[in-house]
Scaffold this active site. Structure first.
Site, PDB file in Angstrom:
ATOM      1  N   ARG A  40       0.789  -0.993   0.024  1.00  0.00           N
ATOM      2  CA  ARG A  40       0.071   0.100  -0.106  1.00  0.00           C
ATOM      3  C   ARG A  40       0.906   1.047  -0.042  1.00  0.00           C
ATOM      4  O   ARG A  40       0.640   2.126   0.908  1.00  0.00           O
ATOM      5  CB  ARG A  40      -1.075  -0.104   1.359  1.00  0.00           C
ATOM      6  N   SER A  58     -12.154  -0.500   2.788  1.00  0.00           N
ATOM      7  CA  SER A  58     -11.330  -0.900   3.844  1.00  0.00           C
ATOM      8  C   SER A  58     -10.580   0.205   4.197  1.00  0.00           C
ATOM      9  O   SER A  58      -9.807   0.915   3.485  1.00  0.00           O
ATOM     10  CB  SER A  58     -10.222  -1.830   3.218  1.00  0.00           C
ATOM     11  N   GLU A  83      -5.526   3.506   5.879  1.00  0.00           N
ATOM     12  CA  GLU A  83      -5.601   3.356   4.402  1.00  0.00           C
ATOM     13  C   GLU A  83      -5.809   4.553   3.702  1.00  0.00           C
ATOM     14  O   GLU A  83      -5.399   5.040   2.524  1.00  0.00           O
ATOM     15  CB  GLU A  83      -5.912   1.872   3.853  1.00  0.00           C
TER      16      GLU A  83
END
Length: 337
Positions: free
Chosen positions: A153, A223, A319
């Site tokens: 990520r 998410s 995130e």
């Protein structure tokens, strides 16, 4: 001031000074980047937690180019293309490889920034190049896969090129020889000798739809937290206490833990504060019931981080990109709870 509520899927009622829509990359040459700005695709991984003092640059350029080689396909995608639509479009043409990444919301241009991934596959496996406008150099540049410095990520676009590089096009290299990646979750039950790419795609869609709310129905950003990576020594200590804890090898003597499981085991499924709720079907998702604020969201983020850290000694990072009045901000747990 212009409303941002409809431009990000968490749909908080905040505003910015102005919005500029880019449908041709050449428009970037004429923009004034000395003022605060935020580059936006479909707003599925970005939340405006207060009014933004600057300009929102919305990337809406389109275009898909496909070249067939002997052993692979070269695919060139404009930044404004919808990612899910690209995956299904390529499958319709018999081009496989991205099926594990189906139904990830957002645009092509946003995908390399956080190196999107799901069910054992990451975008970085297929990136040939990333093109964009380098602001300080006042020119367009093409970066190779190596130059993008992809990580979990992560990419150079979050570090050295943060606020310096506006992605306009992404090039992918997809091998013709296809092998399914079935190492994660429910995909492990599929037969690798019989499964097709389309069946993997349909399975992933079904899994995601069973866990994740439609942002058009219930505002969310998918998410919310990264799956944390811990050293094997800590992983073994946790596994001794929680034998059913899901985890996956992450290389370099480390394991990746499931953030949603950690949040759920901390007793936070359904936890709600003034309209922000931990989703009951998937604790990794936060939803906005429609009457909340950025301040409340930040409070909930910190509470989740603190609870998980108190129980597991594991730190969660969000995130989702959070935008404050002057730009991106990072929320960490408070020690005052």
């Amino acid at each position: 001031m212009q409303a941002l509520q409809s431009l990000h899927t968490f749909a908080l009622p905040h505003h910015c000074r102005r919005i500029i829509e880019i449908d041709n990359a050449e428009q970037l040459r004429s923009l004034d980047f000395t003022e605060p700005f935020c580059v936006l695709g479909e707003g599925s991984n970005t939340i405006f937690i207060t009014d933004f003092a600057g300009c929102v640059i919305k990337m809406s350029n389109k275009g898909i180019l496909i070249d067939e080689m002997d052993t692979h396909w070269k695919v060139s995608l404009a930044a404004g293309e919808n990612w899910h639509a690209v995956v299904t479009h390529l499958l319709d043409k018999g081009i496989a490889g991205l099926e594990n990444l189906v139904l990830i919301p957002g645009t092509v241009g946003a995908a390399p920034i956080q190196n999107i991934g799901a069910y054992g596959v990451e975008l970085a496996q297929f990136v040939d190049f990333v093109e964009g406008y380098h602001i300080s150099q006042a020119k367009f540049e093409r970066l190779s896969n190596t130059q993008c410095q992809f990580g979990y990520r992560d990419s150079i676009f979050k570090h050295a090129l943060k606020d310096q590089f506006v992605i306009t096009r992404v090039g992918l290299c997809l091998p013709k020889y296809w092998q399914p990646t079935l190492s994660y979750g429910p995909l492990q039950t599929l037969d690798p000798d019989k499964i097709t790419a389309r069946q993997v795609c349909d399975t992933v869609i079904a899994i995601r739809q069973s866990k994740l709310p439609d942002p058009h129905v219930l505002a969310n950003s998918g998410s919310f937290f990264k799956n944390p990576i811990v050293a094997n020594t800590q992983y073994r200590r946790l596994l001794a206490c929680y034998p059913s804890m899901p985890a996956y090898p992450a290389g370099n003597d480390s394991h990746k833990l499931a953030a949603g499981w950690l949040i759920e085991q901390s007793g936070l499924k359904g936890y709600t504060v003034a309209g922000v709720r931990v989703y009951e079907k998937q604790a990794l998702v936060l939803v906005n019931e429609g009457h909340s604020s950025g301040a409340i969201l930040c409070q909930v983020i910190q509470h989740i981080q603190q609870c998980v850290n108190d129980k597991f000694a594991v730190r969660l990072e969000h995130e989702v990109r959070l935008i404050g009045s002057d730009g991106e901000v990072t929320i960490v747990e408070s020690n005052n709870e």
